[in-house]
Scaffold this motif. Structure first.
Motif, PDB file in Angstrom:
ATOM      1  N   GLY A  64       0.808  -1.203   0.000  1.00  0.00           N
ATOM      2  CA  GLY A  64       0.000   0.000   0.000  1.00  0.00           C
ATOM      3  C   GLY A  64       0.844   1.256   0.000  1.00  0.00           C
ATOM      4  N   VAL A  65       1.982   1.209   0.683  1.00  0.00           N
ATOM      5  CA  VAL A  65       2.892   2.358   0.725  1.00  0.00           C
ATOM      6  C   VAL A  65       3.578   2.543  -0.624  1.00  0.00           C
ATOM      7  N   VAL A  66       4.036   1.450  -1.210  1.00  0.00           N
ATOM      8  CA  VAL A  66       4.825   1.504  -2.437  1.00  0.00           C
ATOM      9  C   VAL A  66       3.939   1.694  -3.673  1.00  0.00           C
ATOM     10  N   GLY A  67       2.719   1.193  -3.606  1.00  0.00           N
ATOM     11  CA  GLY A  67       1.814   1.333  -4.738  1.00  0.00           C
ATOM     12  C   GLY A  67       1.855   0.181  -5.714  1.00  0.00           C
ATOM     13  N   GLN A  68       2.480  -0.917  -5.331  1.00  0.00           N
ATOM     14  CA  GLN A  68       2.497  -2.125  -6.145  1.00  0.00           C
ATOM     15  C   GLN A  68       2.847  -3.293  -5.239  1.00  0.00           C
TER      16      GLN A  68
ATOM     17  N   VAL B 234      12.730 -11.334  -1.882  1.00  0.00           N
ATOM     18  CA  VAL B 234      13.817 -11.438  -2.849  1.00  0.00           C
ATOM     19  C   VAL B 234      14.196 -12.903  -3.001  1.00  0.00           C
ATOM     20  N   ASP B 235      14.668 -13.258  -4.178  1.00  0.00           N
ATOM     21  CA  ASP B 235      15.030 -14.652  -4.443  1.00  0.00           C
ATOM     22  C   ASP B 235      16.280 -15.077  -3.680  1.00  0.00           C
ATOM     23  N   ASP B 236      17.195 -14.144  -3.483  1.00  0.00           N
ATOM     24  CA  ASP B 236      18.470 -14.499  -2.865  1.00  0.00           C
ATOM     25  C   ASP B 236      18.286 -14.741  -1.367  1.00  0.00           C
ATOM     26  N   PRO B 237      18.550 -15.962  -0.871  1.00  0.00           N
ATOM     27  CA  PRO B 237      18.304 -16.256   0.550  1.00  0.00           C
ATOM     28  C   PRO B 237      19.247 -15.532   1.494  1.00  0.00           C
ATOM     29  N   VAL B 238      20.401 -15.125   1.011  1.00  0.00           N
ATOM     30  CA  VAL B 238      21.348 -14.401   1.862  1.00  0.00           C
ATOM     31  C   VAL B 238      20.812 -13.022   2.204  1.00  0.00           C
ATOM     32  N   GLU B 239      20.162 -12.381   1.238  1.00  0.00           N
ATOM     33  CA  GLU B 239      19.749 -10.985   1.390  1.00  0.00           C
ATOM     34  C   GLU B 239      18.418 -10.812   2.089  1.00  0.00           C
ATOM     35  N   ARG B 240      17.594 -11.831   2.152  1.00  0.00           N
ATOM     36  CA  ARG B 240      16.219 -11.639   2.605  1.00  0.00           C
ATOM     37  C   ARG B 240      16.143 -11.004   3.987  1.00  0.00           C
TER      38      ARG B 240
ATOM     39  N   THR C   9      24.590   1.816  -1.439  1.00  0.00           N
ATOM     40  CA  THR C   9      23.222   1.555  -1.841  1.00  0.00           C
ATOM     41  C   THR C   9      23.034   0.039  -1.860  1.00  0.00           C
ATOM     42  N   ASP C  10      21.777  -0.402  -1.827  1.00  0.00           N
ATOM     43  CA  ASP C  10      21.495  -1.832  -1.753  1.00  0.00           C
ATOM     44  C   ASP C  10      21.189  -2.410  -3.130  1.00  0.00           C
ATOM     45  N   ASP C  11      21.202  -3.727  -3.201  1.00  0.00           N
ATOM     46  CA  ASP C  11      20.954  -4.421  -4.453  1.00  0.00           C
ATOM     47  C   ASP C  11      19.470  -4.522  -4.790  1.00  0.00           C
ATOM     48  N   TYR C  12      18.616  -4.429  -3.789  1.00  0.00           N
ATOM     49  CA  TYR C  12      17.181  -4.537  -3.985  1.00  0.00           C
ATOM     50  C   TYR C  12      16.507  -3.237  -3.550  1.00  0.00           C
ATOM     51  N   PRO C  13      15.327  -2.944  -4.066  1.00  0.00           N
ATOM     52  CA  PRO C  13      14.786  -1.589  -3.912  1.00  0.00           C
ATOM     53  C   PRO C  13      14.295  -1.214  -2.533  1.00  0.00           C
ATOM     54  N   LEU C  14      13.874  -2.180  -1.717  1.00  0.00           N
ATOM     55  CA  LEU C  14      13.220  -1.839  -0.460  1.00  0.00           C
ATOM     56  C   LEU C  14      13.925  -2.500   0.715  1.00  0.00           C
ATOM     57  N   ALA C  15      14.212  -1.700   1.731  1.00  0.00           N
ATOM     58  CA  ALA C  15      14.764  -2.212   2.979  1.00  0.00           C
ATOM     59  C   ALA C  15      13.840  -1.798   4.109  1.00  0.00           C
ATOM     60  N   LEU C  16      13.316  -2.777   4.816  1.00  0.00           N
ATOM     61  CA  LEU C  16      12.566  -2.529   6.041  1.00  0.00           C
ATOM     62  C   LEU C  16      13.499  -2.861   7.195  1.00  0.00           C
ATOM     63  N   VAL C  17      13.809  -1.865   8.012  1.00  0.00           N
ATOM     64  CA  VAL C  17      14.765  -2.027   9.109  1.00  0.00           C
ATOM     65  C   VAL C  17      14.008  -1.949  10.429  1.00  0.00           C
ATOM     66  N   LEU C  18      14.103  -3.026  11.229  1.00  0.00           N
ATOM     67  CA  LEU C  18      13.407  -3.121  12.506  1.00  0.00           C
ATOM     68  C   LEU C  18      14.423  -3.048  13.636  1.00  0.00           C
TER      69      LEU C  18
ATOM     70  N   THR D  18      11.516  -6.750  -2.828  1.00  0.00           N
ATOM     71  CA  THR D  18      11.513  -6.204  -4.170  1.00  0.00           C
ATOM     72  C   THR D  18      10.084  -6.191  -4.696  1.00  0.00           C
ATOM     73  N   VAL D  19       9.920  -5.884  -5.967  1.00  0.00           N
ATOM     74  CA  VAL D  19       8.600  -5.870  -6.605  1.00  0.00           C
ATOM     75  C   VAL D  19       8.637  -6.847  -7.774  1.00  0.00           C
ATOM     76  N   PRO D  20       7.494  -7.322  -8.238  1.00  0.00           N
ATOM     77  CA  PRO D  20       7.484  -8.316  -9.325  1.00  0.00           C
ATOM     78  C   PRO D  20       8.272  -7.840 -10.543  1.00  0.00           C
ATOM     79  N   GLY D  21       9.066  -8.772 -11.093  1.00  0.00           N
ATOM     80  CA  GLY D  21       9.845  -8.456 -12.279  1.00  0.00           C
ATOM     81  C   GLY D  21      11.190  -7.822 -12.005  1.00  0.00           C
ATOM     82  N   HIS D  22      11.537  -7.643 -10.746  1.00  0.00           N
ATOM     83  CA  HIS D  22      12.806  -6.991 -10.404  1.00  0.00           C
ATOM     84  C   HIS D  22      13.659  -7.874  -9.500  1.00  0.00           C
ATOM     85  N   GLN D  23      13.758  -9.145  -9.860  1.00  0.00           N
ATOM     86  CA  GLN D  23      14.714 -10.038  -9.220  1.00  0.00           C
ATOM     87  C   GLN D  23      15.995 -10.010 -10.040  1.00  0.00           C
ATOM     88  N   GLY D  24      17.073 -10.489  -9.440  1.00  0.00           N
ATOM     89  CA  GLY D  24      18.320 -10.519 -10.192  1.00  0.00           C
ATOM     90  C   GLY D  24      19.466 -10.912  -9.306  1.00  0.00           C
TER      91      GLY D  24
END
Length: 222
Positions: A93-97, A102-108, A125-134, A205-211
């Protein structure tokens, strides 16, 4: 474990404006206790990392980490929270999509612990678009260091030396969402003994933006 807002309201506009959204009180008291217990258990097998960030010459990193594979193997609590449907719906809801793992298990999901004077996470900067930091632990005062530092909307790694840089102090139980692939950011060094900054970093990440991971994260957390 989570105290989620009933709706997104102005959150999408706030996030779009600067690529940063504070989420104070995202963790309930019970959720914070559970994650603190998990972090303490995982820390007993954590790896100490002292390195320089590949993406910017000389930017240091000094921290203790537990990578995503070990967390997935040893903590159903954290792995389950990462996939929490209500949390993913809020982020979408925040991002709008849609927001997806992420596919990479190390980064999740990565546990980052700063607990010595001088501990820091250098500019990157990070490899994936969104970081939620708790935040599980945080220095009690901004003067103790461990601050998130970033310049809204700028990926230039030298932007943190320019006017407009923000330096933010957070509290245990709070969280933030960062557009981390387009926002250069770092964590300032701890300034004194006896303070800790323990966070869970959830990468999405968002659909279509794995890598493939092309930055320093795989070498740091693997």
């Amino acid at each position: 474990m989570l105290s989620l807002p009933s709706g997104t309201g102005s959150l999408p506009k706030r996030f779009a404006a600067g690529g940063y959204l504070p989420l104070p009180g995202l963790l309930t008291a019970a959720g914070l206790r559970a994650l603190r217990e998990e972090a303490g258990r995982l820390e007993r097998e954590a790896a100490r990392r002292d390195f320089t960030m590949d993406c910017m010459d000389g930017s240091p990193g000094h921290m203790t980490t537990v990578g995503g594979r070990r967390i997935a193997q040893q903590s159903q609590v954290i792995a389950g929270l990462y996939q929490d449907r209500a949390l993913l719906d809020l982020l979408a809801g925040v991002v709008g999509q849609p927001v997806v793992a992420v596919d990479d298990p190390v980064e999740r999901h990565v546990l980052n612990i700063l607990h010595r004077p001088g501990d820091t996470h250098g500019v990157h900067t990070d490899d994936y678009p969104l970081a939620l930091v708790l935040f599980i632990d945080a220095p009690p005062d901004a003067a103790d260091g461990g601050l998130l530092e970033f310049t809204p909307g700028r990926a230039d790694l030298h932007a943190l030396d320019a006017p407009g840089t923000r330096r933010l102090h957070h509290h245990p139980g709070h969280a933030y969402l960062l557009r981390s692939d387009r926002t250069a950011h770092r964590v300032t060094p701890l300034n004194r003994p006896g303070v800790r900054r323990t966070v869970l970093n959830f990468a999405y990440t968002v659909p279509g933006h794995q890598g493939p991971v092309t930055g320093s994260a795989a070498r740091l957390y693997g």
